[in-house]
Scaffold this motif. Sequence first.
Motif, PDB file in Angstrom:
ATOM      1  N   ILE A  66       0.848  -1.190   0.000  1.00  0.00           N
ATOM      2  CA  ILE A  66       0.000   0.000   0.000  1.00  0.00           C
ATOM      3  C   ILE A  66       0.892   1.252   0.000  1.00  0.00           C
ATOM      4  O   ILE A  66       1.811   1.374   0.805  1.00  0.00           O
ATOM      5  CB  ILE A  66      -0.940   0.016   1.212  1.00  0.00           C
ATOM      6  N   THR A  67       0.639   2.170  -0.939  1.00  0.00           N
ATOM      7  CA  THR A  67       1.387   3.415  -1.038  1.00  0.00           C
ATOM      8  C   THR A  67       0.491   4.569  -0.617  1.00  0.00           C
ATOM      9  O   THR A  67      -0.617   4.717  -1.137  1.00  0.00           O
ATOM     10  CB  THR A  67       1.884   3.645  -2.480  1.00  0.00           C
ATOM     11  N   PHE A  68       0.993   5.397   0.295  1.00  0.00           N
ATOM     12  CA  PHE A  68       0.233   6.572   0.721  1.00  0.00           C
ATOM     13  C   PHE A  68       0.382   7.677  -0.325  1.00  0.00           C
ATOM     14  O   PHE A  68       1.494   8.038  -0.727  1.00  0.00           O
ATOM     15  CB  PHE A  68       0.725   7.077   2.082  1.00  0.00           C
ATOM     16  N   VAL A  69      -0.762   8.187  -0.771  1.00  0.00           N
ATOM     17  CA  VAL A  69      -0.773   9.322  -1.692  1.00  0.00           C
ATOM     18  C   VAL A  69      -0.978  10.614  -0.913  1.00  0.00           C
ATOM     19  O   VAL A  69      -0.208  11.582  -1.070  1.00  0.00           O
ATOM     20  CB  VAL A  69      -1.883   9.135  -2.750  1.00  0.00           C
ATOM     21  N   TYR A  70      -2.002  10.641  -0.088  1.00  0.00           N
ATOM     22  CA  TYR A  70      -2.307  11.811   0.756  1.00  0.00           C
ATOM     23  C   TYR A  70      -2.547  11.311   2.170  1.00  0.00           C
ATOM     24  O   TYR A  70      -3.421  10.473   2.410  1.00  0.00           O
ATOM     25  CB  TYR A  70      -3.544  12.533   0.215  1.00  0.00           C
ATOM     26  N   PHE A  71      -1.760  11.796   3.116  1.00  0.00           N
ATOM     27  CA  PHE A  71      -1.855  11.310   4.489  1.00  0.00           C
ATOM     28  C   PHE A  71      -1.471  12.433   5.458  1.00  0.00           C
ATOM     29  O   PHE A  71      -0.499  13.166   5.230  1.00  0.00           O
ATOM     30  CB  PHE A  71      -0.918  10.111   4.697  1.00  0.00           C
ATOM     31  N   ASP A  72      -2.268  12.567   6.506  1.00  0.00           N
ATOM     32  CA  ASP A  72      -2.000  13.547   7.571  1.00  0.00           C
ATOM     33  C   ASP A  72      -1.877  14.969   7.012  1.00  0.00           C
ATOM     34  O   ASP A  72      -0.998  15.742   7.398  1.00  0.00           O
ATOM     35  CB  ASP A  72      -0.736  13.161   8.331  1.00  0.00           C
ATOM     36  N   GLU A  77       5.607  11.280  -1.303  1.00  0.00           N
ATOM     37  CA  GLU A  77       6.345  10.942  -2.523  1.00  0.00           C
ATOM     38  C   GLU A  77       5.798   9.644  -3.113  1.00  0.00           C
ATOM     39  O   GLU A  77       5.402   8.738  -2.377  1.00  0.00           O
ATOM     40  CB  GLU A  77       7.845  10.787  -2.213  1.00  0.00           C
ATOM     41  N   PRO A  78       5.730   9.540  -4.431  1.00  0.00           N
ATOM     42  CA  PRO A  78       6.222  10.469  -5.461  1.00  0.00           C
ATOM     43  C   PRO A  78       5.175  11.464  -5.954  1.00  0.00           C
ATOM     44  O   PRO A  78       5.278  11.962  -7.088  1.00  0.00           O
ATOM     45  CB  PRO A  78       6.619   9.518  -6.581  1.00  0.00           C
ATOM     46  N   TYR A  79       4.161  11.762  -5.133  1.00  0.00           N
ATOM     47  CA  TYR A  79       3.074  12.660  -5.548  1.00  0.00           C
ATOM     48  C   TYR A  79       3.265  14.080  -5.026  1.00  0.00           C
ATOM     49  O   TYR A  79       2.579  14.993  -5.487  1.00  0.00           O
ATOM     50  CB  TYR A  79       1.736  12.094  -5.069  1.00  0.00           C
ATOM     51  N   ALA A  80       4.149  14.257  -4.080  1.00  0.00           N
ATOM     52  CA  ALA A  80       4.370  15.597  -3.522  1.00  0.00           C
ATOM     53  C   ALA A  80       4.873  16.542  -4.604  1.00  0.00           C
ATOM     54  O   ALA A  80       5.770  16.212  -5.383  1.00  0.00           O
ATOM     55  CB  ALA A  80       5.389  15.519  -2.382  1.00  0.00           C
ATOM     56  N   GLY A  81       4.252  17.715  -4.679  1.00  0.00           N
ATOM     57  CA  GLY A  81       4.655  18.721  -5.665  1.00  0.00           C
ATOM     58  C   GLY A  81       3.958  18.608  -7.004  1.00  0.00           C
ATOM     59  O   GLY A  81       4.106  19.496  -7.849  1.00  0.00           O
ATOM     60  N   ARG A  82       3.196  17.558  -7.239  1.00  0.00           N
ATOM     61  CA  ARG A  82       2.493  17.418  -8.530  1.00  0.00           C
ATOM     62  C   ARG A  82       1.055  16.939  -8.332  1.00  0.00           C
ATOM     63  O   ARG A  82       0.501  16.276  -9.190  1.00  0.00           O
ATOM     64  CB  ARG A  82       3.241  16.478  -9.470  1.00  0.00           C
ATOM     65  N   ALA A  83       0.473  17.274  -7.205  1.00  0.00           N
ATOM     66  CA  ALA A  83      -0.911  16.893  -6.924  1.00  0.00           C
ATOM     67  C   ALA A  83      -1.569  17.975  -6.080  1.00  0.00           C
ATOM     68  O   ALA A  83      -0.900  18.736  -5.372  1.00  0.00           O
ATOM     69  CB  ALA A  83      -0.969  15.549  -6.205  1.00  0.00           C
ATOM     70  N   ALA A  84      -2.903  18.064  -6.164  1.00  0.00           N
ATOM     71  CA  ALA A  84      -3.691  19.036  -5.386  1.00  0.00           C
ATOM     72  C   ALA A  84      -4.959  18.358  -4.914  1.00  0.00           C
ATOM     73  O   ALA A  84      -5.422  17.372  -5.518  1.00  0.00           O
ATOM     74  CB  ALA A  84      -4.007  20.256  -6.225  1.00  0.00           C
ATOM     75  N   ILE A  85      -5.548  18.867  -3.810  1.00  0.00           N
ATOM     76  CA  ILE A  85      -6.763  18.293  -3.252  1.00  0.00           C
ATOM     77  C   ILE A  85      -7.747  19.400  -2.929  1.00  0.00           C
ATOM     78  O   ILE A  85      -7.375  20.451  -2.390  1.00  0.00           O
ATOM     79  CB  ILE A  85      -6.458  17.445  -1.992  1.00  0.00           C
TER      80      ILE A  85
END
Length: 298
Positions: A66-72, A77-85
Amino acid sequence: MDSARLLALQVLMALLHYCPTASVSVTTSHEKVVAHENSNAVLSCEFKTEKDPNPRIEWKKNGKDITFVYFDGSFREPYAGRAAIIGATVTLHSVTQKDSGVYRCEVTAKQDHVPLGEISVTLNVLVPPHTPSCEVPETVSSGSAVELQCEDKQSVPAATYSWYKDNKLLGAQAVDSHYSLDPQKGTLKFKAVTKADAGHYRCESSNDVGPPKSCAGHKMEVKEFELSLPILIAVGAGGFLLLLLCCLGVCLCYRRGCCCCCRRRHTHKESKQSRNQPNYSPPMQDPRFYKHTKSFML
């Protein structure tokens, strides 16, 4: 009395009907998302709680691990800097084939009776054709079987292939054709090449996502099979060596007596011939070995 009970039952049913359930609900407007490579992908997630005004939101990607995309409250990573919520809906920027997979949106409302709600969203990133790798032999012998190969590992969906000879498309082979094409595997096979098959070959990969891509291509020469001087010398030397080994084997066999039976047969034949001659006289028998063959009386 019966009417009073009936009225109480109706009131109870009405209260149960209008009483809200204390649980969080999570939905999505698109369970399957298709995006082109290097474009944005929107992963929809909408939620509703009954009591908790600030639920915890998490996004995870399923896989072997399981890979965390958005947590806390932040992207990992590797989504930091190229994703928005926004709310619970996530937008991934400049997606690649590595981003394809199943994502899970989880909303936790601790104050609700059922505190956890989740929904899954599948992302499929389409990739246009890439320049394929082509394998074309430089020189082949006339009459031999030859295979040309073409491969594009990156396109999604998988590419189909076509071959060109001297910039002319090779059509689907006839039943009696001496070559065969496989559009899915990218192979071009010759049963037996001829001088007419010599030329410049290139392969093209294509799918419905983007324009086709072609490799640079290579020139294939077809040469007639010839016995060169080195080959003739090698064949002659091999034959001479084989003959020499045979002679040595015969001599060795003769020395060790392997041919004694042949000599015995030859001696027996000469003896038989001499007995058939008119002047033949049998050898004298030794008296010591003489035995009576008949009994007689004086």
